[in-house]
Design an enzyme around this catalytic site. Structure first.
Site, PDB file in Angstrom:
ATOM      1  N   ASP A 148       0.620  -1.702   0.043  1.00  0.00           N
ATOM      2  CA  ASP A 148       0.001   0.006   0.248  1.00  0.00           C
ATOM      3  C   ASP A 148       1.053   1.078  -0.311  1.00  0.00           C
ATOM      4  OD1 ASP A 148      -2.328   1.611  -0.349  1.00  0.00           O
ATOM      5  OD2 ASP A 148      -3.809   0.843   1.360  1.00  0.00           O
TER       6      ASP A 148
HETATM    7  C1  BGC Z   1      -4.997   3.184   0.027  1.00  0.00           C
HETATM    8  C2  BGC Z   1      -5.220   2.239  -0.995  1.00  0.00           C
HETATM    9  C3  BGC Z   1      -5.429   2.522  -2.136  1.00  0.00           C
HETATM   10  C4  BGC Z   1      -3.746   3.204  -2.490  1.00  0.00           C
HETATM   11  C5  BGC Z   1      -3.437   3.196  -3.478  1.00  0.00           C
HETATM   12  C6  BGC Z   1      -3.990   4.288  -0.047  1.00  0.00           C
HETATM   13  O1  BGC Z   1      -3.955   4.857   0.497  1.00  0.00           O
HETATM   14  O2  BGC Z   1      -5.459   2.401   0.982  1.00  0.00           O
HETATM   15  O3  BGC Z   1      -6.986   1.511  -0.394  1.00  0.00           O
HETATM   16  O4  BGC Z   1      -5.799   1.993  -3.294  1.00  0.00           O
HETATM   17  O5  BGC Z   1      -3.873   4.070  -1.457  1.00  0.00           O
HETATM   18  O6  BGC Z   1      -4.372   4.657  -3.933  1.00  0.00           O
END
Ligand code: BGC
Length: 765
Positions: A309
């Site tokens: 993430d």
């Molecule tokens: C979130 C994810 C997301 C990623 C990319 C993160 O902050 O937890 O769910 O896919 O960002 O945008």
């Protein structure tokens, strides 16, 4: 007394998990990919594991902000793609949606430069297309996942995912960070609305439907995208209910509640998995070899791509303090089993450090090759080597009426009628209506976060053409019959919790002139950490507004438009009707107005327990000790489970009666299945859809059993006066649970089966 004979369903899996590193590498060997890997330098391999955010390679003064109109900075793109060999880009620039043409220009430009590289490996672009193509202007927006779950209709979720895949590909993007398969079991959590609710089985069924819709049966089709299951594993279990804070989670609970949805979606062929940004039992999941490699890759046999993430390798050093440098954090994350790092800004530092780690032998070439193989396999399967950039003009159905109809259908099946005293709903044509509340005239709140921008604060710039609740009610009942006084307003351009323009007396005065009040309350939009909450009660201003309107004596129809169930205990008795709309998307206003008028008979059912008290946040499948059980003697130790509305609950404008609950066998054993049948009749005078829900309760088990568990469901459509017998197949596996040794077992003994208020008992030998 229960006999202890165990039917072990997953002995094989267990054996596999206990043999650690000796499990065979089953990642597919694609000749074209293997040939590339054999030609790649360490630097080229490392680059493939890096993912950067778009703002890093656009024209602009800093890497955080891009100039508008957005333009690629070819020099920066060359540095990232040719010097550092970066393999993936994500996100939009300046946190703002773009047209499909703009996306084509951006992704096309990136791929063109990728084509200048020695090995011409295309970039894989990833995006969060959460309830439709989030960052594409003009795309079709569906209800958020929580609303999709409330339809209890996986077909609608599948169709929504197909349309989202089509429109994401129309934006030249082949990889979608969706669906969320986390369990939405804590109403305090800011990401509840991104989930399919609190029940492992409902989440599993919806998750399978989403993956099928996104991926179809051929990833290389220009209308399919690679799905990304997130966030593996136990992301929703934070003790505090706040985003990305520590969770204490037992292995039994993890396997019983959090794992099944991911396991099923992996078996269904999901191409990628994103990792939980939180911390479980003291270990940040991004550094957990046990979860990433032992469980995900070895035990579940996941052969796809594992992506971190946002900045979560950095977080091992910056936030969680388990690494003493960025370099050590990178070593931990990659060795734990990450294949791609969403860096997302400082990619040079990441690439250089990982090259060093490989050269120093701290990260093995075998591990790096495994990561690169998984990245390149996905690119290959997506057809990117053959055709890195489809043209936006190949997508004539983008944003079409047919797609909009589908989003409207999902919204109308999601809205859930929770109270309807004296059948105040549906409202007659000609009724004089006061529409009030901060959610009444807002496209932003209908959509929620991940809508044209991360926090949803730019919705007004893109969704002007759709109807707010107020506009839809005006269209349905006639402008002349509808008055509007908000009473409380949100700051539509700022953080979600700000309220202003509080004028309750004005709303009360207007209510006196109306026959009925449609009061739209809930929350403004938020996503992730910024949505952390101090108090689950609905805001004081909104509560005051509701109570003041009720005091006028005019019937008040409360419409909830909220990402999570805010406590409304003091309001509910004063409201004539309550409708939960969740975050229904761009067609939510229209669907709601059609429900108010009776054109649509509501058929949504709650995908979570709606709590009544802030300190009683208990899911429906709680343990017996969490319910009132009075012991013998003079002291009452009874606990209480007092929900405002129960999981699975929802009313209709018609009535359904259940009868003839039968089982094909009362006794069964081994891997036999039994058939459960029940007759459902529509006994009212309008047609309606009913969700038939089959629950089981293990009477006694070696791990204290849940009071009940959803095992099967089916949504049926019955004409007024019509009956149907619904059949469910039930196996021993359906009745299994995780025992204290973390084995999945079905123990011999008696099980109650429940459908609506009917109950029967079966015995498993
Ligand atoms: C979130 C994810 C997301 C990623 C990319 C993160 O902050 O937890 O769910 O896919 O960002 O945008």
């Amino acid at each position: 007394m229960k006999r202890i004979s165990l039917f072990k369903i997953s002995v094989l899996l267990l054996l596999l998990s206990s043999c650690g590193g000796s499990v065979k590498d089953t990642v597919e060997r694609i000749p074209e990919v293997e040939k590339l890997i054999s030609q790649m330098t360490v630097e080229e391999k490392v680059g493939q594991t890096a993912q950067i955010t778009l703002d890093v390679i656009t024209v602009g003064d800093t890497v955080w902000v891009s100039d508008e109109p957005v333009k690629l900075d070819d020099e920066l793109v060359r540095e990232a793609l040719l010097k550092y060999h970066v393999g993936s880009v994500l996100n939009t620039a300046n946190n703002r949606a773009r047209t499909p043409e703009k996306w084509s220009e951006i992704v096309g430009g990136i791929q063109e430069i990728a084509g200048e590289a020695r090995l011409q490996i295309p970039v894989v672009y990833g995006i969060d297309a959460i309830h439709g193509a989030t960052y594409t202007a003009g795309a079709t927006f569906f209800p958020q996942q929580i609303g999709q779950a409330a339809t209890w209709n996986p077909e609608l979720t599948k169709r929504g995912a197909e349309i989202t895949a089509y429109e994401t590909r129309a934006s030249s993007i082949p990889w979608n960070f969706s669906p969320v398969l986390d369990l939405g079991k804590d109403p305090r959590w800011a990401r509840i609305w991104e989930t399919y609710g609190e029940d492992p089985y409902l989440v599993t069924e919806m998750g399978k439907a989403a993956v099928a819709g996104y991926q179809g049966d051929d990833l290389s089709s220009e209308t399919n995208v690679a799905a990304c299951l997130k966030h593996f594993l136990g992301y929703s279990a934070a003790n505090s209910g706040k985003d990305r804070t520590p969770a204490e989670l037992s292995e039994v609970a993890m396997r019983e509640y959090h794992l099944p949805s991911f396991q099923a979606a992996i078996e269904a062929g999901a191409a990628s998995v994103m990792i939980n940004s939180g911390i479980i039992n003291g270990i940040p999941v991004h550094a957990s070899y046990d979860i990433l490699t032992n469980l995900l890759k070895k035990e579940l046999g996941f052969n796809g791509l594992v992506v971190s993430d946002w900045a979560d390798i950095e977080n091992l050093y910056n936030r969680d303090k388990i690494a003493s440098s960025h370099k050590e954090a990178i070593k931990m994350g990659i060795n734990a089993g990450l294949d791609m790092s969403m860096v997302p800004y400082q990619y040079q530092r990441y690439c250089e450090a990982l090259v060093e780690l490989v050269n120093e032998g701290e990260v093995s070439m075998e591990r790096l090759d495994d990561a690169v193989r998984r990245v390149l396999n996905m690119k290959y399967k997506l057809g990117l080597f053959k055709n890195p950039q489809p043209s936006a003009s190949n997508y004539p159905k983008f944003g079409s009426k047919a797609f909009e109809k589908s989003a409207y259908a999902t919204a109308s099946e999601s809205i859930t009628l929770l109270k309807n005293k004296d059948a105040v709903l549906p409202l007659k044509k000609g009724t004089r209506i006061l529409v009030s509340g901060p959610n009444a005239n807002s496209m932003r709140t209908l959509n929620g976060g991940w809508s044209y921008s991360w926090q949803g604060e730019k919705v007004h710039e893109f969704a002007e053409g759709y109807n707010t609740i107020l506009e839809a009610v005006q269209n349905e009942f006639g402008k002349q019959n509808v008055d509007y006084v908000a009473g409380v307003e949100y700051n539509m351009y700022a953080a979600y919790h700000e309220e202003y323009n509080i004028d309750i007396p004005a709303a009360v005065a207007a209510a006196k002139r109306a026959d009925v009040v449609v009061l739209c309350l809930g929350e403004n939009t938020y996503t992730e950490k910024p949505g952390d909450l101090h108090d689950l009660m609905i805001s004081e201003n909104q509560e005051n507004l509701a109570l003041a309107l009720a005091k006028t004596g005019k019937p008040v129809v409360l419409v909830l438009n909220e990402g999570r169930p805010r406590i409304i205990r003091r309001l509910v008795p004063e409201m004539e009707a309550v409708l939960q709309s969740y975050l229904p998307g761009n067609f939510g206003g229209d669907a709601l107005a059609d429900i108010l008028s009776g054109d649509i008979n509501p058929s949504g059912r709650l995908p979570y327990t709606y709590p009544m008290y802030s300190n009683t946040l208990v899911v429906y499948n709680h343990k017996p000790s969490e319910e009132s059980v009075s012991p013998d003697g003079m002291y009452d130790y009874g606990g209480g489970f007092y929900p405002q509305f129960e999981f699975g609950f929802g009313l209709s404008y018609t009535t359904f009666e259940y009868s003839d609950l039968n089982v094909s066998e009362n006794n069964f054993s081994g891997d036999e299945t039994i058939t459960v049948s029940v007759k459902v009749s529509n006994t009212g005078d309008v047609d309606g859809k009913e969700v038939v829900q089959l629950y089981s309760a293990d009477q006694y088990a070696s791990v204290t059993p849940d009071v009940k568990r959803l095992r099967k469901f089916e949504k049926i459509n019955l004409k007024a006066g019509e009956s149907q017998t619904v059949l469910f197949e039930l196996s021993a596996q359906d009745l299994s649970f995780i025992n204290a040794a973390s084995e999945r077992v079905t123990e011999a003994g008696d099980f109650d089966l429940m459908v609506a208020k009917l109950k029967t008992t079966i015995t498993y030998n």
